[in-house]
Design a protein around this motif. Sequence first.
Motif, PDB file in Angstrom:
ATOM      1  N   ARG A   1       0.928  -1.246  -0.077  1.00  0.00           N
ATOM      2  CA  ARG A   1      -0.118  -0.074   0.040  1.00  0.00           C
ATOM      3  C   ARG A   1       1.030   1.098  -0.072  1.00  0.00           C
ATOM      4  O   ARG A   1       1.971   1.374   0.700  1.00  0.00           O
ATOM      5  CB  ARG A   1      -0.942   0.020   1.390  1.00  0.00           C
ATOM      6  CG  ARG A   1      -1.885  -0.802   1.463  1.00  0.00           C
ATOM      7  CD  ARG A   1      -2.874  -0.339   2.536  1.00  0.00           C
ATOM      8  NE  ARG A   1      -1.953  -0.125   3.861  1.00  0.00           N
ATOM      9  CZ  ARG A   1      -2.465   0.484   5.006  1.00  0.00           C
ATOM     10  NH1 ARG A   1      -3.974   0.816   4.961  1.00  0.00           N
ATOM     11  NH2 ARG A   1      -2.052   0.597   5.968  1.00  0.00           N
ATOM     12  N   ILE A   2       0.292   2.262  -0.479  1.00  0.00           N
ATOM     13  CA  ILE A   2       0.597   3.571  -0.358  1.00  0.00           C
ATOM     14  C   ILE A   2      -0.319   4.498   0.142  1.00  0.00           C
ATOM     15  O   ILE A   2      -1.343   4.457  -0.481  1.00  0.00           O
ATOM     16  CB  ILE A   2       1.503   4.277  -1.518  1.00  0.00           C
ATOM     17  CG1 ILE A   2       2.711   3.269  -2.316  1.00  0.00           C
ATOM     18  CG2 ILE A   2       2.163   5.629  -1.546  1.00  0.00           C
ATOM     19  CD1 ILE A   2       3.175   3.508  -3.608  1.00  0.00           C
ATOM     20  N   VAL A   3      -0.171   5.309   0.991  1.00  0.00           N
ATOM     21  CA  VAL A   3      -1.346   5.992   1.627  1.00  0.00           C
ATOM     22  C   VAL A   3      -0.674   7.544   1.665  1.00  0.00           C
ATOM     23  O   VAL A   3       0.360   7.822   2.262  1.00  0.00           O
ATOM     24  CB  VAL A   3      -1.626   5.544   2.909  1.00  0.00           C
ATOM     25  CG1 VAL A   3      -2.630   6.517   3.544  1.00  0.00           C
ATOM     26  CG2 VAL A   3      -2.283   4.240   2.864  1.00  0.00           C
ATOM     27  N   TYR A   4      -1.505   8.643   1.376  1.00  0.00           N
ATOM     28  CA  TYR A   4      -1.064   9.689   1.318  1.00  0.00           C
ATOM     29  C   TYR A   4      -2.180  10.705   2.051  1.00  0.00           C
ATOM     30  O   TYR A   4      -3.375  10.346   2.086  1.00  0.00           O
ATOM     31  CB  TYR A   4      -1.258  10.586  -0.114  1.00  0.00           C
ATOM     32  CG  TYR A   4      -0.198   9.876  -1.132  1.00  0.00           C
ATOM     33  CD1 TYR A   4       0.945  10.383  -1.480  1.00  0.00           C
ATOM     34  CD2 TYR A   4      -0.657   8.764  -1.640  1.00  0.00           C
ATOM     35  CE1 TYR A   4       1.661   9.784  -2.142  1.00  0.00           C
ATOM     36  CE2 TYR A   4       0.098   8.217  -2.662  1.00  0.00           C
ATOM     37  CZ  TYR A   4       1.435   8.801  -3.162  1.00  0.00           C
ATOM     38  OH  TYR A   4       2.146   8.148  -3.989  1.00  0.00           O
ATOM     39  N   ARG A   5      -1.785  11.553   2.989  1.00  0.00           N
ATOM     40  CA  ARG A   5      -2.565  12.254   3.679  1.00  0.00           C
ATOM     41  C   ARG A   5      -1.813  13.479   4.346  1.00  0.00           C
ATOM     42  O   ARG A   5      -0.785  13.521   4.305  1.00  0.00           O
ATOM     43  CB  ARG A   5      -3.465  11.684   4.869  1.00  0.00           C
ATOM     44  CG  ARG A   5      -2.621  11.119   6.163  1.00  0.00           C
ATOM     45  CD  ARG A   5      -3.501  10.523   6.878  1.00  0.00           C
ATOM     46  NE  ARG A   5      -4.183  11.567   7.928  1.00  0.00           N
ATOM     47  CZ  ARG A   5      -3.703  12.050   9.036  1.00  0.00           C
ATOM     48  NH1 ARG A   5      -2.332  11.872   9.203  1.00  0.00           N
ATOM     49  NH2 ARG A   5      -4.145  12.982   9.761  1.00  0.00           N
ATOM     50  N   LEU A   6      -2.830  14.632   4.725  1.00  0.00           N
ATOM     51  CA  LEU A   6      -2.065  15.846   5.155  1.00  0.00           C
ATOM     52  C   LEU A   6      -2.220  15.888   6.531  1.00  0.00           C
ATOM     53  O   LEU A   6      -3.343  15.461   6.958  1.00  0.00           O
ATOM     54  CB  LEU A   6      -2.837  17.197   4.479  1.00  0.00           C
ATOM     55  CG  LEU A   6      -2.531  17.291   2.988  1.00  0.00           C
ATOM     56  CD1 LEU A   6      -3.278  18.760   2.678  1.00  0.00           C
ATOM     57  CD2 LEU A   6      -1.180  17.415   2.647  1.00  0.00           C
ATOM     58  N   SER A   7      -1.346  16.177   7.314  1.00  0.00           N
ATOM     59  CA  SER A   7      -1.226  16.347   8.778  1.00  0.00           C
ATOM     60  C   SER A   7      -2.523  17.241   9.305  1.00  0.00           C
ATOM     61  O   SER A   7      -2.593  18.224   8.538  1.00  0.00           O
ATOM     62  CB  SER A   7      -0.227  16.343   9.264  1.00  0.00           C
ATOM     63  OG  SER A   7      -0.166  17.263  10.797  1.00  0.00           O
ATOM     64  N   GLY A   8      -2.991  16.928  10.384  1.00  0.00           N
ATOM     65  CA  GLY A   8      -4.007  17.951  11.162  1.00  0.00           C
ATOM     66  C   GLY A   8      -3.497  18.505  12.323  1.00  0.00           C
ATOM     67  O   GLY A   8      -4.291  18.756  13.283  1.00  0.00           O
ATOM     68  N   THR A   9      -2.142  18.029  12.508  1.00  0.00           N
ATOM     69  CA  THR A   9      -1.530  18.792  14.016  1.00  0.00           C
ATOM     70  C   THR A   9      -0.526  19.711  14.028  1.00  0.00           C
ATOM     71  O   THR A   9      -0.035  20.311  14.749  1.00  0.00           O
ATOM     72  CB  THR A   9      -1.219  17.440  14.774  1.00  0.00           C
ATOM     73  OG1 THR A   9       0.041  16.890  13.838  1.00  0.00           O
ATOM     74  CG2 THR A   9      -1.941  16.522  15.089  1.00  0.00           C
ATOM     75  N   GLY A  10      -0.100  20.056  12.405  1.00  0.00           N
ATOM     76  CA  GLY A  10       1.086  21.083  12.461  1.00  0.00           C
ATOM     77  C   GLY A  10       0.584  22.218  12.613  1.00  0.00           C
ATOM     78  O   GLY A  10      -0.575  22.784  12.703  1.00  0.00           O
ATOM     79  N   THR A  11       1.685  23.279  13.059  1.00  0.00           N
ATOM     80  CA  THR A  11       1.082  24.799  13.177  1.00  0.00           C
ATOM     81  C   THR A  11       1.833  25.571  12.254  1.00  0.00           C
ATOM     82  O   THR A  11       1.678  26.834  12.460  1.00  0.00           O
ATOM     83  CB  THR A  11       1.450  25.094  14.564  1.00  0.00           C
ATOM     84  OG1 THR A  11       2.758  24.791  14.904  1.00  0.00           O
ATOM     85  CG2 THR A  11       0.642  24.377  15.630  1.00  0.00           C
TER      86      THR A  11
END
Length: 546
Positions: A483-493
């Motif tokens: 698998r390859i999964v892509y997502r954007l972080s929801g914790t960065g500032t």
Amino acid sequence: MGNSHATTIATAPFADQRPGTSGLRKKVQVFEQRHYLENFIQSIFDALDGYQDATLVVGGDGRFYNREAIQKILKIAAANGVGRIVIGQSGILSTPAASALIRSLKAFGGIVLSASHNPGGPHGDFGIKYNVANGGPAPEKVTEAIYARTREITSFKIVESQDVDIDRLGETMIGDMRVHVVDSVANYQALMQTLFDFDRIRDAFRSGLTLKFDAMSAVTGPYARVLFEKELGARPGSVINAIPLPDFGGHHPDPNLVYAKHLYDLAMSDAAPDLCAASDGDGDRNLIIGRSRFVTPSDSLAILAANATIAPGYRRGIAGIARSMPTSGAADRVAERLGVPLYETPTGWKYFGNLLDAGLVTICGEESAGAGSDHVREKDGLWAVLFWLDILAARKESVDAIVRQHWTTYGRNYYSRHDYEEVASDGAHALIEALRNQLPSLEGQCFGALQVAKADDFAYHDPVDGSDSKHQGLRVIFTDGSRIVYRLSGTGTAGATLRVYIECFEPDPARQYMETQAALADLITLSRDLAEIERYTQRAAPSVIT
Ligand code: VG1
Ligand code: CO
């Protein structure tokens, strides 16, 4: 203080108070803006119902701004009619200890102050998370209601009074609200004693078992000192960086192979103890490294589940396992063999709460160094370390031997996460958008020896409350299970962080001892090409590989 009175103060909304994966996280300077924290806390009360006269738990990881925030929260809570607030001494509560306390006290909820593994200090990050009565992070519908309120807020209520002494144990009043300062560790310690065989672990330490635990100058120090050194008899000095500092001593309290490299180096050296471990800023993550063997969080989850009945708290077996979607499939194989269900949820602990409450699962985990169980509703770093200690004490084998045996039995999931941190937000969103549009055309396509079986944008249907969560990560799944999964972080500032998760399965024991990046090399190259990462992010390589 009983005569302090509530006033209403006019305010105006801030545009950016949308909670992310794990609450509202921003730079300290953002929180220090006039009324910023007040607005958010008042919005929590405005969005909730039924807290009047009830108990709330408040505590944090001790980072910079923790004390100021607590004083403001106390005054706003008193003005809003909260009955009692229970605070950890000096404002200290690890995230799992806060969860445990909410549950033990049957509190209405709690406010947890932390930015987890993000750096602290005046130029670092701060965060606020609201937890509900089950002890877990508020579900999406609550966080959305709070956010909606922040967009409309026009005033907040606060009592004018002196600060409360939060360093002294005991009870006091602020307005009509009781404030109860409690020992930060005792309740959590009692809970751990019900789950693990402390006598067995004590014997193991007495017989020479060695541990090095790095609290990273963050919240777990006081807990680890009491549990490992005082209660279980680990050699003095087993716990390092044990005093919580407002800036975490200038370090990055993220227990991964980059920021805890010294532990990895120790574990690989001749002086290696049996177990090296660490936790993050707020105590919910864990790092596990045996002598010459790093255990990936995904493997750790699978191994804990496979060995669960060793620990007294799980002697009767586990009901099921839940893992976040990007977490490796190692736990799936354990669930299959145990004949229990495996749930795949979006990233973030809040999605595990319903499954745990309904008794559908007992153990949960994420690839990002989080594991936990139905004992609380947060991931729990020290719980994972105690669990490993109990397994080591019972099996009397090394971490390495346990991991190798696990792979022989279940196969090995090679797994790595590549993070492109703080890239330009526009480019990162454009990358996801473009790849999402391309997904349907990928199905059936071949790339070398790999053929795409399925490509989709992960959506989750909660089997308990029927809610749906969409856009939780782009998945490209190949016919051989890679698998390859892509997502954007929801914790960065700052900016955006692209996370790319890469995994393949190796059932053949003769091929299970490759270096991870080498074993995943073709998939890694493909992950960059498929999403045109360099074109969209201007980065030829990730900033952190775990
Ligand atoms: C990250 C991790 C996620 C974890 C979250 C909170 O989120 O990937 O698995 O639940 O941090 O962890 P994101 O959105 O940046 O990928 V902690 O220790 O901050 O409570
Ligand atoms: Co954390």
